[in-house]
Scaffold this active site. Sequence first.
Site, PDB file in Angstrom:
ATOM      1  N   SER A  45       0.920  -1.307  -0.016  1.00  0.00           N
ATOM      2  CA  SER A  45      -0.094   0.013   0.152  1.00  0.00           C
ATOM      3  C   SER A  45       0.814   1.236  -0.207  1.00  0.00           C
ATOM      4  CB  SER A  45      -1.054   0.132   1.125  1.00  0.00           C
ATOM      5  OG  SER A  45      -1.549   1.207   1.460  1.00  0.00           O
ATOM      6  N   TYR A  53      -2.295   5.826  -4.874  1.00  0.00           N
ATOM      7  CA  TYR A  53      -3.104   6.799  -5.143  1.00  0.00           C
ATOM      8  C   TYR A  53      -2.468   8.060  -5.853  1.00  0.00           C
ATOM      9  CZ  TYR A  53      -5.841   4.682  -1.341  1.00  0.00           C
ATOM     10  OH  TYR A  53      -6.538   3.815  -0.637  1.00  0.00           O
ATOM     11  N   THR A  96      -5.276   2.904  -7.579  1.00  0.00           N
ATOM     12  CA  THR A  96      -6.611   2.796  -6.980  1.00  0.00           C
ATOM     13  C   THR A  96      -7.565   3.626  -7.482  1.00  0.00           C
ATOM     14  OG1 THR A  96      -5.733   1.618  -4.921  1.00  0.00           O
ATOM     15  CG2 THR A  96      -8.019   2.652  -4.728  1.00  0.00           C
ATOM     16  N   LYS A 130      -7.652  -0.706  -9.995  1.00  0.00           N
ATOM     17  CA  LYS A 130      -8.311  -1.296  -8.658  1.00  0.00           C
ATOM     18  C   LYS A 130      -9.253  -0.537  -8.235  1.00  0.00           C
ATOM     19  CE  LYS A 130      -7.522  -2.511  -3.902  1.00  0.00           C
ATOM     20  NZ  LYS A 130      -8.186  -1.762  -2.960  1.00  0.00           N
ATOM     21  N   HIS A 150     -13.302  -1.862  -2.260  1.00  0.00           N
ATOM     22  CA  HIS A 150     -12.253  -1.268  -1.162  1.00  0.00           C
ATOM     23  C   HIS A 150     -12.550  -2.035   0.022  1.00  0.00           C
ATOM     24  CE1 HIS A 150      -9.330   2.110  -0.932  1.00  0.00           C
ATOM     25  NE2 HIS A 150      -9.449   1.731   0.037  1.00  0.00           N
TER      26      HIS A 150
HETATM   27  C1  LIG Z   1      -7.364  -1.760   6.817  1.00  0.00           C
HETATM   28  C2  LIG Z   1      -7.251  -1.735   5.458  1.00  0.00           C
HETATM   29  C3  LIG Z   1      -6.643  -0.875   4.750  1.00  0.00           C
HETATM   30  C4  LIG Z   1      -6.805  -0.610   3.405  1.00  0.00           C
HETATM   31  N1  LIG Z   1      -5.948   0.080   2.702  1.00  0.00           N
HETATM   32  C5  LIG Z   1      -6.089   0.092   1.221  1.00  0.00           C
HETATM   33  C6  LIG Z   1      -5.056   0.989   0.554  1.00  0.00           C
HETATM   34  O1  LIG Z   1      -4.197   1.741   1.313  1.00  0.00           O
HETATM   35  N2  LIG Z   1      -5.296   1.001  -0.739  1.00  0.00           N
HETATM   36  C7  LIG Z   1      -6.177   0.291  -1.262  1.00  0.00           C
HETATM   37  O2  LIG Z   1      -6.056   0.371  -2.471  1.00  0.00           O
HETATM   38  N3  LIG Z   1      -7.009  -0.545  -0.887  1.00  0.00           N
HETATM   39  C8  LIG Z   1      -6.725  -0.382   0.793  1.00  0.00           C
HETATM   40  N4  LIG Z   1      -7.690  -1.350   1.340  1.00  0.00           N
HETATM   41  C9  LIG Z   1      -8.644  -2.135   0.621  1.00  0.00           C
HETATM   42  C10 LIG Z   1      -8.023  -3.665   0.200  1.00  0.00           C
HETATM   43  O3  LIG Z   1      -7.064  -3.387  -0.646  1.00  0.00           O
HETATM   44  C11 LIG Z   1      -9.272  -4.682  -0.387  1.00  0.00           C
HETATM   45  O4  LIG Z   1      -9.680  -3.915  -1.469  1.00  0.00           O
HETATM   46  C12 LIG Z   1     -10.135  -4.888   0.669  1.00  0.00           C
HETATM   47  O5  LIG Z   1      -9.512  -5.002   1.951  1.00  0.00           O
HETATM   48  C13 LIG Z   1     -10.617  -6.328   0.172  1.00  0.00           C
HETATM   49  O6  LIG Z   1     -11.642  -6.645   1.054  1.00  0.00           O
HETATM   50  P1  LIG Z   1     -11.341  -7.947   2.310  1.00  0.00           P
HETATM   51  O7  LIG Z   1     -11.047  -7.003   3.466  1.00  0.00           O
HETATM   52  O8  LIG Z   1     -12.796  -8.196   2.630  1.00  0.00           O
HETATM   53  O9  LIG Z   1     -10.572  -9.099   1.937  1.00  0.00           O
HETATM   54  C14 LIG Z   1      -7.389  -1.425   2.700  1.00  0.00           C
HETATM   55  C15 LIG Z   1      -8.515  -2.159   3.447  1.00  0.00           C
HETATM   56  C16 LIG Z   1      -8.242  -2.463   4.816  1.00  0.00           C
HETATM   57  C17 LIG Z   1      -9.192  -3.469   5.493  1.00  0.00           C
END
Ligand SMILES: Cc1cc2nc3c(=O)[nH]c(=O)nc-3n(C[C@H](O)[C@H](O)[C@H](O)COP(=O)(O)O)c2cc1C
Length: 350
Positions: A108, A131, A157, A221, A245
């Site tokens: 990330s 981002y 993203t 994404k 997300h």
């Molecule tokens: C704590 C947390 C932080 C996240 N940070 C980012 C991020 O920095 N960038 C991003 O594109 N998605 C981020 N996501 C989304 C994840 O990439 C992903 O799409 C999502 O967690 C998938 O669903 P799941 O948690 O049910 O497996 C984040 C998700 C969580 C739970």
Amino acid sequence: MPSDEINLAEVAATARSRLDPVHWDFIAGGAGDERTVRANTAAFDRLRLRPRVLRDVSKRDLRTRLFGDELSMPVFVSPTGFHRLAHPAGEPATAYAAGAAGTVMVVSMGATTAIEDIAAGGTAVLWFQLYVQPDLAFTAAVIRRAEAAGCRALVVTADSPVFGRRERDLRNGFLDLPSGLACENMRDDTGAVRDIEMDAALTWDSVAWLRGVTRLPIVLKGVLHPDDARLAVEHGVDGIVVSNHGGRQLDGVMATVDALPAIAGAVAGRVPILLDGGVRRGTDVLTALALGATAVGIGRPVLWGLAAGGAAGVRHVLELLRSDVDRAMALTGAASLGDVTPDLVQPVSR
Ligand SMILES: Cc1cc2nc3c(=O)[nH]c(=O)nc-3n(C[C@H](O)[C@H](O)[C@H](O)COP(=O)(O)O)c2cc1C
């Protein structure tokens, strides 16, 4: 001991018992009423597998390839920020586990360890999640860092023109990292750490700009609409992640596995489709693959593993899923991922 847990729900329970409740909420929570968080898993619950029999599944091959690299299984680590919040070992521990498991970690932009330090410690194939910042010169500098660190793809993203409203964090007053932790990939050449900005002005021209800035494969994404999937391919992206997300941006958007079939139709095999959101079981992985995904990402389960047991905990999560996928393949009559075809999935009839 992390290896005591026999499924991801149990890893979540261990993580919850170890984490500050405010940090647990940050990881578990989503936007608004968390309808989309629940929808992601509920949508898998409404789909059933229709297995084939007598197909010699004595040797099973879980491997797949993405952008020139082999993954030992069709499960990768989706980008999540702030790994040091889950465990002091942070992102390097996650990368180590992903490397040991033979899969990709998407780092990330909000990582609490610099990409160079994550890359230095392990064997994982790393992709970098971006981002696009309003300051394009800074964005380009971040991309250069990711390239120099050996990242093999850029995951851009697109579902975040503004921040989602995460009410658990608002209620808890969790609006920033604790002191001592920082988004290390946001340091500029003065050494200052910039805030990650969401840019509401991004358009498809931004993809064209990225194309001119990097030769890395570009993976978009956060696509849910088939017309956007079509536009993405037309704008030369190399892959798509069907993602909402994890329900953290707009509450009420559709579950990712529900969005997948139309996107697979629109893309028609031109680029690989990845999916994340609510994947918790081997059968979820197979369902997504049958409906057109090449691989699936997990977000929260990785953080649960990290909180439960550092690198060993993340490895445990990945190996639980691997054995689950392997067993599900055997029991659906699939010896390789090519055998996982759309006819294997049926909606639950009511
Ligand atoms: C704590 C947390 C932080 C996240 N940070 C980012 C991020 O920095 N960038 C991003 O594109 N998605 C981020 N996501 C989304 C994840 O990439 C992903 O799409 C999502 O967690 C998938 O669903 P799941 O948690 O049910 O497996 C984040 C998700 C969580 C739970």
